[in-house]
Structure formats: structure tokens, C-alpha cells
Design a protein around this motif. Structure first.
Motif, PDB file in Angstrom:
ATOM      1  N   LEU A 137     -18.053  70.165  14.284  1.00 42.62           N
ATOM      2  CA  LEU A 137     -17.470  69.270  15.287  1.00 42.62           C
ATOM      3  C   LEU A 137     -17.897  69.736  16.679  1.00 42.62           C
ATOM      4  N   THR A 138     -18.454  68.841  17.471  1.00 41.06           N
ATOM      5  CA  THR A 138     -18.846  69.169  18.844  1.00 41.06           C
ATOM      6  C   THR A 138     -18.238  68.170  19.813  1.00 41.06           C
ATOM      7  N   LEU A 139     -17.861  68.677  20.984  1.00 40.70           N
ATOM      8  CA  LEU A 139     -17.251  67.841  22.019  1.00 40.70           C
ATOM      9  C   LEU A 139     -17.939  68.134  23.348  1.00 40.70           C
ATOM     10  N   ASP A 140     -18.403  67.093  23.997  1.00 38.57           N
ATOM     11  CA  ASP A 140     -19.062  67.203  25.297  1.00 38.57           C
ATOM     12  C   ASP A 140     -18.106  66.677  26.365  1.00 38.57           C
ATOM     13  N   ARG A 141     -17.577  67.597  27.179  1.00 34.26           N
ATOM     14  CA  ARG A 141     -16.601  67.193  28.200  1.00 34.26           C
ATOM     15  C   ARG A 141     -17.212  66.266  29.237  1.00 34.26           C
ATOM     16  N   GLU A 142     -18.448  66.556  29.657  1.00 40.03           N
ATOM     17  CA  GLU A 142     -19.054  65.781  30.741  1.00 40.03           C
ATOM     18  C   GLU A 142     -19.428  64.369  30.288  1.00 40.03           C
ATOM     19  N   ALA A 143     -20.008  64.262  29.106  1.00 41.42           N
ATOM     20  CA  ALA A 143     -20.419  62.950  28.609  1.00 41.42           C
ATOM     21  C   ALA A 143     -19.288  62.221  27.897  1.00 41.42           C
ATOM     22  N   HIS A 144     -18.177  62.913  27.646  1.00 38.51           N
ATOM     23  CA  HIS A 144     -17.040  62.348  26.906  1.00 38.51           C
ATOM     24  C   HIS A 144     -17.500  61.790  25.560  1.00 38.51           C
ATOM     25  N   ARG A 145     -18.230  62.651  24.816  1.00 34.87           N
ATOM     26  CA  ARG A 145     -18.725  62.248  23.506  1.00 34.87           C
ATOM     27  C   ARG A 145     -18.360  63.306  22.471  1.00 34.87           C
ATOM     28  N   VAL A 146     -18.039  62.849  21.272  1.00 34.46           N
ATOM     29  CA  VAL A 146     -17.677  63.736  20.172  1.00 34.46           C
ATOM     30  C   VAL A 146     -18.569  63.425  18.975  1.00 34.46           C
ATOM     31  N   HIS A 147     -19.076  64.471  18.324  1.00 35.77           N
ATOM     32  CA  HIS A 147     -19.888  64.290  17.134  1.00 35.77           C
ATOM     33  C   HIS A 147     -19.345  65.168  16.004  1.00 35.77           C
ATOM     34  N   ARG A 148     -19.404  64.650  14.793  1.00 36.17           N
ATOM     35  CA  ARG A 148     -19.129  65.456  13.614  1.00 36.17           C
ATOM     36  C   ARG A 148     -20.224  65.182  12.592  1.00 36.17           C
ATOM     37  N   GLN A 149     -20.816  66.265  12.109  1.00 39.94           N
ATOM     38  CA  GLN A 149     -21.940  66.156  11.170  1.00 39.94           C
ATOM     39  C   GLN A 149     -23.019  65.241  11.738  1.00 39.94           C
ATOM     40  N   ARG A 150     -23.249  65.411  13.045  1.00 37.78           N
ATOM     41  CA  ARG A 150     -24.284  64.668  13.782  1.00 37.78           C
ATOM     42  C   ARG A 150     -23.992  63.180  13.906  1.00 37.78           C
ATOM     43  N   ARG A 151     -22.824  62.767  13.492  1.00 35.68           N
ATOM     44  CA  ARG A 151     -22.413  61.370  13.656  1.00 35.68           C
ATOM     45  C   ARG A 151     -21.448  61.267  14.825  1.00 35.68           C
ATOM     46  N   GLU A 152     -21.689  60.308  15.728  1.00 39.07           N
ATOM     47  CA  GLU A 152     -20.804  60.168  16.882  1.00 39.07           C
ATOM     48  C   GLU A 152     -19.464  59.595  16.441  1.00 39.07           C
ATOM     49  N   VAL A 153     -18.406  60.183  17.002  1.00 38.07           N
ATOM     50  CA  VAL A 153     -17.035  59.762  16.712  1.00 38.07           C
ATOM     51  C   VAL A 153     -16.455  59.133  17.975  1.00 38.07           C
ATOM     52  N   LYS A 154     -16.008  57.907  17.878  1.00 38.18           N
ATOM     53  CA  LYS A 154     -15.460  57.205  19.034  1.00 38.18           C
ATOM     54  C   LYS A 154     -13.961  57.472  19.145  1.00 38.18           C
ATOM     55  N   LEU A 155     -13.534  58.032  20.285  1.00 35.12           N
ATOM     56  CA  LEU A 155     -12.125  58.353  20.500  1.00 35.12           C
ATOM     57  C   LEU A 155     -11.612  57.691  21.767  1.00 35.12           C
ATOM     58  N   GLY A 156     -10.313  57.361  21.761  1.00 32.10           N
ATOM     59  CA  GLY A 156      -9.655  56.903  22.977  1.00 32.10           C
ATOM     60  C   GLY A 156      -9.434  58.085  23.910  1.00 32.10           C
ATOM     61  N   PRO A 157      -9.095  57.834  25.176  1.00 30.62           N
ATOM     62  CA  PRO A 157      -8.937  58.923  26.159  1.00 30.62           C
ATOM     63  C   PRO A 157      -7.878  59.954  25.778  1.00 30.62           C
ATOM     64  N   LYS A 158      -6.748  59.524  25.218  1.00 33.64           N
ATOM     65  CA  LYS A 158      -5.698  60.477  24.849  1.00 33.64           C
ATOM     66  C   LYS A 158      -6.134  61.321  23.652  1.00 33.64           C
ATOM     67  N   GLU A 159      -6.763  60.676  22.664  1.00 35.18           N
ATOM     68  CA  GLU A 159      -7.235  61.416  21.487  1.00 35.18           C
ATOM     69  C   GLU A 159      -8.319  62.421  21.884  1.00 35.18           C
ATOM     70  N   PHE A 160      -9.163  62.030  22.836  1.00 33.79           N
ATOM     71  CA  PHE A 160     -10.216  62.934  23.309  1.00 33.79           C
ATOM     72  C   PHE A 160      -9.600  64.186  23.939  1.00 33.79           C
ATOM     73  N   LYS A 161      -8.611  63.992  24.813  1.00 35.05           N
ATOM     74  CA  LYS A 161      -7.953  65.129  25.458  1.00 35.05           C
ATOM     75  C   LYS A 161      -7.234  66.007  24.445  1.00 35.05           C
ATOM     76  N   LEU A 162      -6.621  65.376  23.471  1.00 31.04           N
ATOM     77  CA  LEU A 162      -5.899  66.117  22.444  1.00 31.04           C
ATOM     78  C   LEU A 162      -6.863  66.969  21.623  1.00 31.04           C
ATOM     79  N   LEU A 163      -7.986  66.396  21.223  1.00 28.73           N
ATOM     80  CA  LEU A 163      -8.974  67.150  20.449  1.00 28.73           C
ATOM     81  C   LEU A 163      -9.563  68.287  21.274  1.00 28.73           C
ATOM     82  N   GLU A 164      -9.847  68.011  22.532  1.00 29.92           N
ATOM     83  CA  GLU A 164     -10.394  69.053  23.415  1.00 29.92           C
ATOM     84  C   GLU A 164      -9.433  70.240  23.506  1.00 29.92           C
ATOM     85  N   PHE A 165      -8.162  69.949  23.662  1.00 34.46           N
ATOM     86  CA  PHE A 165      -7.155  71.004  23.770  1.00 34.46           C
ATOM     87  C   PHE A 165      -7.120  71.845  22.497  1.00 34.46           C
TER      88      PHE A 165
END
Length: 228
Positions: A137-165
């Protein structure tokens, strides 16, 4: 970046001005008005950095600083003390008490934001690193993009912040109170049960339809980003 700042000052208008500048730099800001409240807050929801005035009502900021440095669990917490102008002795006392940085009032909000970033970059650079990686699992704070197994995962803003934390400290269990504070700060209008909703949404997307759960539930304690 979304490092958590605890800002403590008894002047509400001053707090709000500083909060606005920090939020503009993407920090999550919680605020208190007195030194007497700090100890409880540090135990329940530890911030990434503490910014407080030296002359707080209740317990002075310098005394809080000394207490923090004696606590093994908080001794490495970055601290910036704000001291009144013309108080050279107070400035030295703040540094002697264990403050990492000291600013003389009046200060500009922009300067405080810069000092906060510089201190975090020195003591905990990972908080300002734009890339986080845990397992596949990778998370790019600047681009606001998340990937898992090289597949992009689309998240809402709250879910993104929650995963980052959660990705900052994989394996650590966080209560709903801590997770709520990480996303909504001091907003008392949000029910902690909202965390369950966002966790469910987050799991549905990042599990990629598999049985393994990246986010595990710890009964009676909260949630953690599991080992995978």
C-alpha cells in the motif's frame, strides 16, 4: 502533510489567527485555552508538536514543558514556546525547561508555520515526507493518490486522511476518539461513530475484494493498520 499541532494560548483571537495559518499549511490543529488542560489532552490524543505560550493561566507553559520532559512517553515531543517580548530571562528559562524552539511575541502566523515545519523536519522528517508505504500500500500526500498492488485506489477526502494517519504508525491501535481528532480536530458536532462509517468505506475500497483486512478491528480498543 497533516501533522497534528496542539496550540495553547488564552487569547482566543490570537489562537484563531495562528490556527488559520497552520491549517493553510495542511496541519491538523487542536486548541486549548489553559495550561491545566494540556496534560489530559497529551495523554488522550498526543499531537506531533506542541505550541504554547509561556504565561498560560492555570499551569504556566514553562512548567508544562518541564513536566513533559520528565514523562518517558512524551519526552521527545517537539515543543515551541511563545514568550512575551522583552523577557530575555524568560526566553532562556524556556530553553532551559526543554523547549526545542522559542518565539518572542508578537509573532507573525507565517513565521510560526515555518518554525513548526523546520522543527518537524529536524526531529521527525517522516511527517513531512510526501510518500508513505506499508506493505503493498502506498500513499502520496502531494498528489493525493493511493495505490495497492500497483492499482490506484480512489478515496474520498476523509478516508484519505484516515488512511494517512493509520499508515504513519502501522500496527498501533487507535481509539475512535484519537481517529476522530486526527480528522476533525476539536469539532464536537461529529459523532465518534462516524469513524465506523469511514472505516467501513475505506476497507471496502482498499481490500480489493479480498478476505484479508488491511485495517483490523481490536475489540474494545479501536482500529489499526494490520501487518500484511
Amino acid at each position: 502533510m497533516s501533522a497534528r499541532v496542539l496550540l495553547v494560548d488564552d487569547d482566543e483571537s490570537f489562537r484563531l489567527i495562528l490556527q488559520k495559518a497552520l491549517v493553510a499549511d495542511s496541519f491538523v490543529v487542536s486548541m486549548l485555552a489553559s495550561g491545566a488542560e494540556i496534560s489530559t489532552r497529551l495523554k488522550s490524543v498526543p499531537p506531533d508538536i506542541l505550541v504554547m505560550s509561556s504565561d498560560l493561566p492555570g499551569v504556566p507553559g514553562i512548567e508544562v514543558c518541564r513536566e513533559v520532559r520528565l514523562n518517558p512517553l512524551l519526552s521527545r515531543l517537539p515543543i515551541i514556546l511563545l514568550v512575551p517580548g522583552g523577557g530575555e530571562e524568560l526566553h532562556l528559562a524556556a530553553l532551559a525547561a526543554g523547549a526545542d524552539d522559542c518565539l518572542v511575541k508578537p509573532i507573525t502566523p507565517v513565521e510560526l508555520a515555518i518554525r513548526v515545519k523546520n522543527l518537524l523536519r529536524r526531529v521527525n522528517p517522516a511527517l513531512l515526507d510526501h510518500m508513505l508505504k506499508v506493505g503493498d500500500l502506498t500513499l502520496d500526500r502531494e498528489a493525493h493518490r493511493v495505490h495497492r498492488q500497483r492499482r490506484e485506489v480512489k478515496l474520498g477526502p476523509k478516508e484519505f486522511k484516515l488512511l494517512e494517519f493509520l499508515m504513519r504508525t502501522p500496527g498501533r491501535v487507535y481509539s475512535r476518539t484519537e481517529l476522530k481528532a486526527s480528522i476533525w480536530g476539536d469539532d464536537t458536532t461529529v459523532d465518534e461513530r462516524a469513524i465506523d462509517v469511514h472505516i467501513a468505506r475505506l476497507r471496502k475500497v482498499i481490500n480489493l475484494g479480498k478476505a484479508d483486512e488491511v485495517i483490523r478491528t481490536v475489540r474494545g480498543a479501536g482500529y489499526a493498520l494490520g501487518d500484511f
